[in-house]
Enzyme design. Structure first.
Site, PDB file in Angstrom:
ATOM      1  N   PRO A   2       0.772  -1.232   0.000  1.00 40.97           N
ATOM      2  CA  PRO A   2       0.000   0.000   0.000  1.00 40.97           C
ATOM      3  C   PRO A   2       0.808   1.289   0.000  1.00 40.97           C
ATOM      4  O   PRO A   2       1.062   1.878   1.025  1.00 40.97           O
ATOM      5  CB  PRO A   2      -0.853  -0.118   1.269  1.00 40.97           C
ATOM      6  CG  PRO A   2      -0.088  -1.041   2.158  1.00 40.97           C
ATOM      7  CD  PRO A   2       0.783  -1.879   1.301  1.00 40.97           C
ATOM      8  N   GLU A   3       1.201   1.702  -1.176  1.00 42.62           N
ATOM      9  CA  GLU A   3       1.653   3.073  -1.350  1.00 42.62           C
ATOM     10  C   GLU A   3       0.520   3.766  -2.108  1.00 42.62           C
ATOM     11  O   GLU A   3      -0.545   3.176  -2.284  1.00 42.62           O
ATOM     12  CB  GLU A   3       2.989   3.117  -2.111  1.00 42.62           C
ATOM     13  CG  GLU A   3       4.113   2.425  -1.318  1.00 42.62           C
ATOM     14  CD  GLU A   3       5.472   2.466  -2.006  1.00 42.62           C
ATOM     15  OE1 GLU A   3       5.762   3.454  -2.690  1.00 42.62           O
ATOM     16  OE2 GLU A   3       6.233   1.502  -1.861  1.00 42.62           O
TER      17      GLU A   3
END
Length: 290
Positions: A2-3
């Site tokens: 999760p960027e």
DNA sequence: CTGTGTTCCTGTTCGC
DNA sequence: TGCGAACAGGAACACA
């Protein structure tokens, strides 16, 4: 993973279930994730309708009318799955989800069921008054959205002036630009042809105006994120049609995780190397990144 | 203020 | 094959 691009992909994937939908039951199966679950968390959201599902940096923001905005962060290992109500999908990077790590479950009036699973529990959920969102400590100091107009070379150079830290750490700083993480910093620096070890101050000239490097970097960050979001979007479609894992986890990176491999830049004969900066792995080509 | 190191937690991968 | 060590996408916090 999760960027920013992954969180945006999750937002898009969750939108059909969340937007305009009423939560009829909310299960908080743990008293805490990274932080304690909000006081009266489930009761305050049950019966409410989601008016907006937005993203800021790596945060998902779900505005529930008369309850406030639920700030959700996926940490390192958080993922959502959607079942019922039409379109199932796993908006995550792995296919095996142990039920013991299903910490929060949203049941919607539509019949859709959204489950938050997070083995490492670095993720969190906070419920804050919507009016206070911008002044919340988690969001207040965030830098510009990298895909928005507020992210530009002159602003980047202004922040970089006088900074002795290296470019890698500078770009990881969420106050400088919001949403980049370890992977996309490596990818963007490679695209820009800039060394992660270069001093951040070299983005600015002596008078504080941006160097050509700053212009290149801004373009590279934007292009890198746009491409990744596009790949994430296509992976959502793929997932809905097929039984396979999320396409965006098959999304291959140019330098990240490719130590020892050839540099992908055309006409570059370099080899990708791995170094450690501030305790995190950095991948780059020492030949074309200067 | 700036830069660095530690910490939270569990799962997966790597080397012997 | 087994087993301990190293490592993993984040970011708040303590500290020099």
């Amino acid at each position: 993973m999760p960027e920013l691009p992954e969180v945006e992909t999750v937002r898009i994937g969750l939108t059909p279930a969340f937007l305009g939908a009423r939560v009829v039951r909310l299960e908080a199966r743990r008293p805490n994730l990274r932080f304690p679950m909000p006081e009266g968390f489930a009761e305050r959201i049950e019966g409410r309708r989601c008016r907006v599902l937005a993203r800021r940096a790596k945060y998902l923001l779900a505005d529930f009318e008369d309850a406030g905005t639920l700030i959700m962060h996926l940490g390192m290992s958080g993922r959502f799955t959607v079942a019922g109500g039409g379109k199932p999908g796993v908006f995550a990077h792995e296919t095996s989800l142990a039920p013991v790590h299903d910490h929060v479950v949203f049941h919607f009036e539509s019949g859709a069921c959204v489950t938050y699973n997070d083995p490492r529990r670095f993720g969190f959920m906070l419920l804050v008054p919507t009016d206070d969102l911008d002044s919340h400590p988690l969001l207040r100091e965030l830098g510009p959205e990298p895909l928005g107009n507020a992210f530009h070379a002159s602003g980047l150079a202004a922040r970089a002036t006088g900074r002795t830290t290296d470019l890698k750490a500078f770009l990881m700083d969420q106050r400088v630009v919001a949403g980049l993480g370890n992977i996309y910093v490596c990818e963007a620096l490679h695209r820009a042809g800039l060394s992660p070890r270069r001093a951040a101050s070299s983005l600015a000239r002596a008078d504080g105006t941006p160097s050509p490097r700053a212009e290149r970097l801004v373009g590279a960050v934007r292009d890198t994120l746009r491409d990744a979001i596009a790949a994430g979007g296509s992976s959502l479609r793929d997932y809905r049609q097929a039984d396979g894992a999320m396409g965006y986890f098959q999304h291959t990176f140019t330098v990240y995780g490719r130590a020892g491999g050839p540099c992908a830049r055309p006409a570059c004969s370099g080899t990708v190397q791995r170094i450690v900066q501030a305790g995190r792995s950095t991948f780059f080509c020492g030949r074309c990144q200067r």
